[in-house]
Design a protein around this motif. Structure first.
Motif, PDB file in Angstrom:
ATOM      1  N   ASN A 870       0.863  -1.297  -0.012  1.00 32.33           N
ATOM      2  CA  ASN A 870       0.168  -0.033  -0.003  1.00 32.33           C
ATOM      3  C   ASN A 870       0.647   1.280  -0.043  1.00 32.33           C
ATOM      4  OD1 ASN A 870      -2.172   1.566   0.193  1.00 32.33           O
ATOM      5  ND2 ASN A 870      -2.411   1.400   2.525  1.00 32.33           N
ATOM      6  N   PRO A 871       0.996   2.040  -1.044  1.00 35.46           N
ATOM      7  CA  PRO A 871       0.054   1.879  -2.188  1.00 35.46           C
ATOM      8  C   PRO A 871       0.397   0.732  -3.172  1.00 35.46           C
ATOM      9  CG  PRO A 871       1.070   4.201  -1.728  1.00 35.46           C
ATOM     10  CD  PRO A 871       1.763   3.291  -0.998  1.00 35.46           C
ATOM     11  N   PHE A 872      -0.560   0.334  -4.199  1.00 33.59           N
ATOM     12  CA  PHE A 872      -0.297  -0.755  -4.782  1.00 33.59           C
ATOM     13  C   PHE A 872      -0.462  -0.542  -6.290  1.00 33.59           C
ATOM     14  CE2 PHE A 872      -4.843  -0.951  -3.779  1.00 33.59           C
ATOM     15  CZ  PHE A 872      -5.430  -1.398  -4.770  1.00 33.59           C
ATOM     16  N   ASN A 873      -0.189  -1.553  -7.023  1.00 36.02           N
ATOM     17  CA  ASN A 873      -0.576  -1.591  -8.337  1.00 36.02           C
ATOM     18  C   ASN A 873       0.113  -2.822  -8.896  1.00 36.02           C
ATOM     19  OD1 ASN A 873      -1.216  -1.483 -11.125  1.00 36.02           O
ATOM     20  ND2 ASN A 873      -0.287   0.399 -11.540  1.00 36.02           N
ATOM     21  N   PRO A 874      -0.501  -3.838  -9.493  1.00 41.85           N
ATOM     22  CA  PRO A 874      -2.050  -3.951  -9.659  1.00 41.85           C
ATOM     23  C   PRO A 874      -2.850  -4.617  -8.446  1.00 41.85           C
ATOM     24  CG  PRO A 874      -0.992  -5.684 -10.979  1.00 41.85           C
ATOM     25  CD  PRO A 874       0.292  -4.999 -10.070  1.00 41.85           C
ATOM     26  N   VAL A 875      -2.195  -5.491  -7.707  1.00 46.17           N
ATOM     27  CA  VAL A 875      -2.660  -6.207  -6.648  1.00 46.17           C
ATOM     28  C   VAL A 875      -2.299  -5.813  -5.414  1.00 46.17           C
ATOM     29  CG1 VAL A 875      -3.276  -8.441  -6.007  1.00 46.17           C
ATOM     30  CG2 VAL A 875      -3.094  -8.039  -8.420  1.00 46.17           C
ATOM     31  N   THR A 876      -3.389  -5.792  -4.409  1.00 46.82           N
ATOM     32  CA  THR A 876      -2.836  -5.717  -2.981  1.00 46.82           C
ATOM     33  C   THR A 876      -3.445  -6.978  -2.294  1.00 46.82           C
ATOM     34  OG1 THR A 876      -2.955  -4.176  -1.177  1.00 46.82           O
ATOM     35  CG2 THR A 876      -4.837  -4.371  -2.149  1.00 46.82           C
ATOM     36  N   THR A 877      -3.036  -7.160  -1.094  1.00 47.23           N
ATOM     37  CA  THR A 877      -3.553  -8.436  -0.102  1.00 47.23           C
ATOM     38  C   THR A 877      -4.000  -7.630   0.948  1.00 47.23           C
ATOM     39  OG1 THR A 877      -2.182  -9.881  -1.136  1.00 47.23           O
ATOM     40  CG2 THR A 877      -3.255 -10.508   0.888  1.00 47.23           C
ATOM     41  N   ILE A 878      -5.266  -8.227   1.241  1.00 48.76           N
ATOM     42  CA  ILE A 878      -5.675  -7.696   2.927  1.00 48.76           C
ATOM     43  C   ILE A 878      -5.794  -8.887   3.603  1.00 48.76           C
ATOM     44  CG2 ILE A 878      -7.650  -6.668   3.822  1.00 48.76           C
ATOM     45  CD1 ILE A 878      -8.630  -5.285   0.989  1.00 48.76           C
ATOM     46  N   ARG A 879      -5.047  -8.398   4.849  1.00 48.86           N
ATOM     47  CA  ARG A 879      -5.174  -9.796   5.546  1.00 48.86           C
ATOM     48  C   ARG A 879      -5.938  -9.582   7.012  1.00 48.86           C
ATOM     49  NH1 ARG A 879      -1.946 -11.049  10.093  1.00 48.86           N
ATOM     50  NH2 ARG A 879      -1.153 -12.867  10.481  1.00 48.86           N
ATOM     51  N   PHE A 880      -6.686 -10.606   7.414  1.00 47.00           N
ATOM     52  CA  PHE A 880      -7.323 -10.438   8.828  1.00 47.00           C
ATOM     53  C   PHE A 880      -7.415 -12.066   9.400  1.00 47.00           C
ATOM     54  CE2 PHE A 880     -10.469 -11.458   5.562  1.00 47.00           C
ATOM     55  CZ  PHE A 880     -11.411 -12.362   6.091  1.00 47.00           C
ATOM     56  N   SER A 881      -7.606 -11.572  10.798  1.00 47.45           N
ATOM     57  CA  SER A 881      -7.705 -12.914  11.704  1.00 47.45           C
ATOM     58  C   SER A 881      -8.907 -13.008  12.398  1.00 47.45           C
ATOM     59  CB  SER A 881      -6.256 -13.018  12.390  1.00 47.45           C
ATOM     60  OG  SER A 881      -5.079 -13.156  11.784  1.00 47.45           O
ATOM     61  N   LEU A 882      -9.453 -14.168  12.458  1.00 41.41           N
ATOM     62  CA  LEU A 882     -10.712 -14.292  13.107  1.00 41.41           C
ATOM     63  C   LEU A 882     -10.354 -15.332  14.457  1.00 41.41           C
ATOM     64  CD1 LEU A 882     -13.075 -15.135  10.363  1.00 41.41           C
ATOM     65  CD2 LEU A 882     -12.889 -12.844  11.488  1.00 41.41           C
ATOM     66  N   PRO A 883     -10.676 -14.957  15.638  1.00 38.86           N
ATOM     67  CA  PRO A 883     -10.503 -15.976  16.755  1.00 38.86           C
ATOM     68  C   PRO A 883     -11.554 -16.930  16.558  1.00 38.86           C
ATOM     69  CG  PRO A 883     -11.593 -13.832  17.533  1.00 38.86           C
ATOM     70  CD  PRO A 883     -11.244 -13.702  16.108  1.00 38.86           C
ATOM     71  N   GLU A 884     -12.580 -16.716  16.177  1.00 36.40           N
ATOM     72  CA  GLU A 884     -14.055 -17.658  16.250  1.00 36.40           C
ATOM     73  C   GLU A 884     -14.770 -17.620  14.953  1.00 36.40           C
ATOM     74  OE1 GLU A 884     -16.613 -14.809  18.998  1.00 36.40           O
ATOM     75  OE2 GLU A 884     -15.642 -16.550  19.849  1.00 36.40           O
ATOM     76  N   SER A 885     -15.407 -18.571  14.685  1.00 36.99           N
ATOM     77  CA  SER A 885     -16.438 -18.408  13.384  1.00 36.99           C
ATOM     78  C   SER A 885     -17.335 -17.244  13.507  1.00 36.99           C
ATOM     79  CB  SER A 885     -17.233 -19.711  13.511  1.00 36.99           C
ATOM     80  OG  SER A 885     -16.390 -20.853  13.156  1.00 36.99           O
ATOM     81  N   ALA A 886     -17.775 -16.548  12.229  1.00 37.82           N
ATOM     82  CA  ALA A 886     -18.286 -15.562  12.477  1.00 37.82           C
ATOM     83  C   ALA A 886     -18.936 -15.000  10.989  1.00 37.82           C
ATOM     84  CB  ALA A 886     -17.538 -14.237  13.091  1.00 37.82           C
ATOM     85  N   GLY A 887     -19.967 -14.202  10.961  1.00 37.41           N
ATOM     86  CA  GLY A 887     -20.388 -13.770   9.694  1.00 37.41           C
ATOM     87  C   GLY A 887     -19.508 -12.779   9.261  1.00 37.41           C
ATOM     88  N   VAL A 888     -18.811 -12.687   8.223  1.00 34.15           N
ATOM     89  CA  VAL A 888     -18.033 -11.641   7.744  1.00 34.15           C
ATOM     90  C   VAL A 888     -18.310 -11.037   6.353  1.00 34.15           C
ATOM     91  CG1 VAL A 888     -15.416 -11.261   7.105  1.00 34.15           C
ATOM     92  CG2 VAL A 888     -16.041 -12.961   8.771  1.00 34.15           C
ATOM     93  N   THR A 889     -18.168  -9.644   6.488  1.00 27.81           N
ATOM     94  CA  THR A 889     -18.152  -8.830   5.291  1.00 27.81           C
ATOM     95  C   THR A 889     -16.995  -8.001   4.959  1.00 27.81           C
ATOM     96  OG1 THR A 889     -19.474  -6.829   6.324  1.00 27.81           O
ATOM     97  CG2 THR A 889     -20.847  -8.770   5.339  1.00 27.81           C
ATOM     98  N   LEU A 890     -16.578  -7.950   3.901  1.00 23.43           N
ATOM     99  CA  LEU A 890     -15.400  -7.148   3.604  1.00 23.43           C
ATOM    100  C   LEU A 890     -15.746  -6.462   2.106  1.00 23.43           C
ATOM    101  CD1 LEU A 890     -12.512  -6.085   3.951  1.00 23.43           C
ATOM    102  CD2 LEU A 890     -11.685  -8.078   3.194  1.00 23.43           C
ATOM    103  N   LYS A 891     -15.588  -5.143   2.436  1.00 30.54           N
ATOM    104  CA  LYS A 891     -16.227  -4.553   1.059  1.00 30.54           C
ATOM    105  C   LYS A 891     -15.299  -3.254   1.044  1.00 30.54           C
ATOM    106  CE  LYS A 891     -20.873  -5.556   1.401  1.00 30.54           C
ATOM    107  NZ  LYS A 891     -22.455  -5.118   1.217  1.00 30.54           N
ATOM    108  N   ILE A 892     -15.260  -2.703  -0.402  1.00 27.48           N
ATOM    109  CA  ILE A 892     -14.145  -1.627  -0.755  1.00 27.48           C
ATOM    110  C   ILE A 892     -15.239  -0.566  -1.146  1.00 27.48           C
ATOM    111  CG2 ILE A 892     -12.433  -1.000  -2.455  1.00 27.48           C
ATOM    112  CD1 ILE A 892     -11.781  -3.781  -2.348  1.00 27.48           C
ATOM    113  N   TYR A 893     -14.872   0.649  -0.834  1.00 32.45           N
ATOM    114  CA  TYR A 893     -15.549   1.819  -1.452  1.00 32.45           C
ATOM    115  C   TYR A 893     -14.879   2.948  -1.948  1.00 32.45           C
ATOM    116  CZ  TYR A 893     -19.118  -0.507   1.850  1.00 32.45           C
ATOM    117  OH  TYR A 893     -19.972  -1.154   2.524  1.00 32.45           O
ATOM    118  N   ASN A 894     -15.430   3.714  -2.792  1.00 32.56           N
ATOM    119  CA  ASN A 894     -14.515   4.838  -3.129  1.00 32.56           C
ATOM    120  C   ASN A 894     -14.727   6.221  -2.093  1.00 32.56           C
ATOM    121  OD1 ASN A 894     -16.911   6.235  -3.708  1.00 32.56           O
ATOM    122  ND2 ASN A 894     -16.954   5.748  -5.880  1.00 32.56           N
TER     123      ASN A 894
END
Length: 951
Positions: A870-894
């Motif tokens: 970050n900054p990036f071009n053409p691809v970036t990786t978003i990393r996250f960890s969950l301690p337990e099962s969950a419903g997840v949403t990950l969205k990108i906005y302008n």
């Protein structure tokens, strides 16, 4: 027109005696036998006077040699391992320094079928290749410039002598011409300037040209065989005029001096040479009186003013010295390499100028008048103070799979978030080959293209400055290697001769590699000053780390390594003069030495304003492995220095990795074993806490912050692989135990930057020998006590708190009330504490967790790491960890809040995830460059981050 391109071709008739090799017959095919005569008194003379057995290392060059990756011109069908003595490769001595070698019964059978091989389909043999050697392989007979010997298979008509297309002669000399044809001919005709001068009805022609006027003359030989097939070859000769003696315009520097967008003065320092021409794309690569260089009145500098150039166009050129030696400009800012450039990908170096294969041989230099100038965004960068320096040593080749500056720019947030404020690049000046550490330099003003363009490097420096990161270049001025024009200008057999203005014939110390520079020579001083001013003025770099600075001496200690490190006033004088010249260009420039001499000398250099590497690798690695050690040398005051000029480090490119040593040699007691991965990682954290607790500048070797665990000698485990490529380990970001090291380091660096006690404590006491260690720093704003158990068993550490009262443990947020400052604190093996008198905001949970196989199950917090890069071009990786099962949403906005892309909208189990975004929206279309927001929601957890998509 006769052109020599890929190899040093020896067009030598068997009737000529004073040559390195002769052969019979002159023309031969793969089905022929050939007799080779080797004259050891010619070429590099490596076997001249030798009386023992001589063998040949023999192979072929074929049409497939060029296609071998990473090895252009590769030998094929090699007849033995190097140094292997077999009867078929032994030469017959036929006279003093004369040897005979017969390839029979045919070339094809000798090299190919006798080995049980056959040529590949459409593979053609183009050259025989040789290196002649003594039986023990210590002595070698090669070409005059140290190259391998190649004999070409030719068809048609060829000028055998003179051997060059370019010929430079004086009035009243003669030129012996010998021409041979591979086929019977009806006639051979010799033309001078298109006028028929001589002809014979034969397959050979001999003629002597008398040089009787100052002019440039073209000689052409035409052949017509019995079948009416026409062939031709040619050369030219030019009569050297008297050299014009005149001084160049004031301010002319060695190298390229741009006068305007269409004019440049080229200047070469080459005392005691007879004449120099510039040959290049502006004169069809031929000697020309308009490019005949003037000589300064002191005889040192050759120069010529070239006009009529096209703005922004790149022109390839070389210097032709004394009619024989072709070299690139030693001070070129861009060079073209016929052997290595072809393996540089378009993404790293787009639109690279093609090498002029038809016209040139060897490395060529490039000038570009009117080149568009880089538009600097930061022109007032303030360097970090020495007390605050956190240096990150980086080898671009092994840090990033893409090995280019643009990707490094995209990765700078990773370094900034760690706390790095100085990026130290291992040598980026044009070095020999592509896959190198860079300590084999050849052109000190040229950016090695394997990492990117000149503007890419400037963009990197600019981007670093925008993030508060200084840039230091690792620079090599102890030595040069064989492709350096400064070596070639005065050499014999590829080695410097006694008249070389820059180099010693014999190195002055045992650790020298390449060719040792004479730093007491005024020529070397001028060269050094030119180089060190250039990178500051042209690239805005913030200083240098000088490789092998202890070698900058003319005191001869060969055979006595211990004496090399003794106090040397002459070396101090050399380095002090050099540093002072740098500071006239930039008074705040860092001058860092890899020195390792006696402390009495290093103290003087420090007092003179220079910084020096402080190697603490052995002590920290011993401590991390669970053995007794003393860390006191980390602090500059313990060396008797008055200024924070010791750049201490636990690891460097020259040292073994801490994590590797932990896993290979770690101590143990009962169930506690440093060789266990989790324990080994925890020990790196322990060592890091103490390392950063000491005041003064610090250095990290790349990926040390993630516990890099491959040996410096990976993969073979021997020194042969010390400089070999090591794989970048970005996958370590997926391992919690390794990112934990990163977090601990970043927190310690943060403390250093925010609290004066780490910069300038009013007092510092320590007990850092043995196994139980402590550091006490006292300051009026806040005091700190650092404790650690480096043993492999539980034990008590006496804290010796500077004062009684309440103390706060930084990493856990816990507190203790101290009534007796000597009351011991019990620590588990590998445990550490950082106590402060002020309550500080503790870092995020997890930085002190023991790392074992159940670690992830113990994490109690959702973690969203910054996307990489970050900054990036053409691809970036978003990393996250969950301690337990969950419903997840990950969205990108302008930035207007409009949804661009949904990456996740589902139930996910506990674990660590890495999701890639390629800059497309939900329809698959590419989005425009700019700032974007990504939001993650998991259960009751929500977090928002920014990222930048570059052009």
């Amino acid at each position: 027109m006769k052109r020599v391109t890929m190899f040093l071709l020896l067009f030598i008739s068997a009737s000529l005696s004073a040559q390195l090799v002769n052969w019979t017959p002159v023309y031969f095919t793969p089905e022929d036998s050939v007799e080779i005569i080797f004259n050891a008194a010619e070429g590099n003379q490596g076997l001249m006077g030798y009386t023992g057995d001589v063998y040949v290392h023999a192979g072929l060059i074929t049409s497939l040699s060029e296609s071998e990756p990473g090895n252009p011109g590769a030998w094929r069908y090699v007849q033995s391992d190097w140094g292997e003595n077999i009867d078929k490769l032994k030469l017959e001595r036929i006279g003093t320094d004369l040897y005979k070698f017969v390839v029979s019964p045919s070339i094809l059978e000798f090299y190919v079928t006798s080995m049980g091989n056959s040529l590949e389909p459409d593979e053609e043999i183009t050259h025989l290749s040789f290196v002649f050697r003594s039986a023990d392989a210590t002595l070698q007979g090669k070409t005059a410039d140290g190259g391998d010997v190649f004999v070409a298979l030719y068809q048609g008509v060829n000028v055998v002598t003179p051997t060059n297309y370019h010929n430079f002669v004086n009035l009243n000399e003669t030129i012996d011409v010998f021409v041979a044809s591979s086929e019977a001919t009806e006639s051979l005709k010799l033309y001078i300037n298109d006028e028929l001068t001589y002809s014979v009805d034969n397959d050979t022609l001999e003629y002597q040209i008398s040089v009787d006027q100052a002019a440039k003359n073209y000689v052409k030989i035409e052949a017509l065989d019995a079948n009416g097939v026409f062939s031709a070859d040619s050369f030219y000769y030019i009569v050297n005029k008297d050299v014009t003696v005149a001084d160049p315009p004031a301010g002319t520097k060695m190298g390229i001096n741009y006068v305007s967008d269409t004019e440049a003065i080229l200047a070469l320092v080459a005392p005691n040479k007879e004449n120099v021409y510039v040959i290049g794309e502006f004169n069809n690569w031929e000697g020309d009186y308009n490019y005949y260089m003037n000589k300064s009145t002191d005889g040192d500098m050759w120069w010529v003013d070239i006009t009529g150039l096209t703005p922004a166009e790149e022109y390839a050129y070389q210097y032709l010295v004394d009619g024989e030696l072709k070299i690139a400009d030693p001070m070129a800012e861009l060079v073209l390499d016929p052997w290595n450039d072809k393996y540089i990908d378009e993404e790293t170096y787009p639109n690279m100028k093609p090498y002029p294969e038809e016209f040139a041989e060897g490395i060529v230099s490039v000038l570009q008048p009117g080149k568009p100038q880089y538009n600097w965004q930061v022109t007032d960068f303030v360097k970090p103070a020495k007390t605050d320096m956190v240096v990150y040593e980086c080898l671009v080749r092994d840090f990033l799979a893409e090995h280019n500056y643009q990707t490094l720019i995209d990765t700078l947030d990773y370094l900034k978030n760690l706390g790095v404020n100085v990026l130290e690049l291992m040598p980026v000046m044009e070095f020999e080959g592509n896959l190198s550490w860079g300590y084999n330099p050849a052109f000190m003003l040229a950016v090695d293209k394997y990492y990117g363009t000149q503007d890419d490097l400037k963009m990197l420096v600019d981007a670093c400055h925008q993030k508060g990161i200084a840039v230091v270049l690792d620079i090599v001025l102890n030595h040069q290697f064989g492709n350096s024009p400064l070596v070639k200008l005065y050499s014999s057999g590829g080695n410097p001769t006694s008249d070389n203005p820059w180099f010693n014939v014999t190195a002055k110390h045992d650790f020298n590699v390449g060719y040792d520079m004479n730093h007491e020579s005024q020529y070397t001083k001028d060269f050094v000053d030119r180089v060190t001013s250039y990178w500051i003025e042209e690239y805005n770099v913030d200083g240098y780390r000088f490789d092998l600075s202890k070698g900058f001496t003319q005191t001869n200690t060969l055979g006595n390594t211990g004496a090399w490190g003794n106090y040397d006033q002459s070396r101090i004088n050399i380095l002090t003069r050099m540093a002072n010249e740098i500071w006239t260009v930039d008074p705040s420039a860092y001058v860092i030495l890899e020195h390792f001499a006696d402390n009495s000398e290093e103290l003087v250099l420090s007092n003179n304003g220079m910084m020096l590497w402080g190697n603490m690798n052995h002590e920290y690695l011993e401590a991390a492995m669970g053995y007794s050690s003393n860390l006191s040398g980390t602090w500059y005051l313990n060396s008797g220095w008055s200024a924070p000029n010791k750049v201490s480090y636990m690891e460097s490119h020259d040292e073994e990795r801490m994590m590797f040593k932990n896993l290979a040699y770690g101590n143990s007691s009962g169930d506690y074993d440093v060789k266990d991965v989790g324990t080994a990682l925890n020990r790196v954290k322990l060592a890091s806490v103490f390392f950063f607790a000491f005041p003064g500048p610090k250095m990290i070797w790349q990926f040390g912050e993630l516990g890099f665990d491959l040996s410096i000698n990976w993969p073979s485990g021997t020194n042969d692989d010390r400089t070999s490529s090591k794989p970048p380990k970005w996958e370590y970001l997926d391992e919690f135990g390794r990112t934990n090291i990163y977090r601990v380091m970043s927190e310690m660096i943060k403390l250093r930057k925010e609290h004066e006690a780490f910069r300038n404590p009013s007092s510092l006491t320590m007990a850092v020998a043995g196994f139980k260690k402590r550091i006490n720093l006292v300051h009026s704003d806040m005091s700190i006590t650092v404790l650690g158990n480096f043993d492999v068993t539980e034990g008590d550490v006496t804290p010796n708190f500077p004062q009684a009262g309440k103390w706060y443990e930084y990493f856990t947020g816990d507190s203790i009330m101290v009534t007796n400052i000597l009351d011991p604190i019990t620590l588990a093996p590998g445990e550490f504490r950082v106590y402060t008198t002020n309550k500080l905001e503790s870092p995020e949970d997890g930085s002190l967790l023991e790392v074992d196989d159940e670690t992830l199950a113990e994490i109690t917090k959702y973690e969203l790491a910054q996307n990489y890069p970050n900054p990036f071009n053409p691809v970036t990786t978003i990393r996250f960890s969950l301690p337990e099962s969950a419903g997840v949403t990950l969205k990108i906005y302008n930035t207007l809040g409009q949804e661009i892309k949904t990456l996740v909208n589902s139930d996910m189990s506990a674990g660590t995830y890495n999701l890639k975004w390629d800059g497309t929206d939900n329809s698959g279309s590419k989005v425009s460059t700019g700032v974007y927001i990504y939001k993650i929601a998991a259960g009751e957890f929500n977090e928002t981050r920014k990222m930048v998509l570059l052009k």
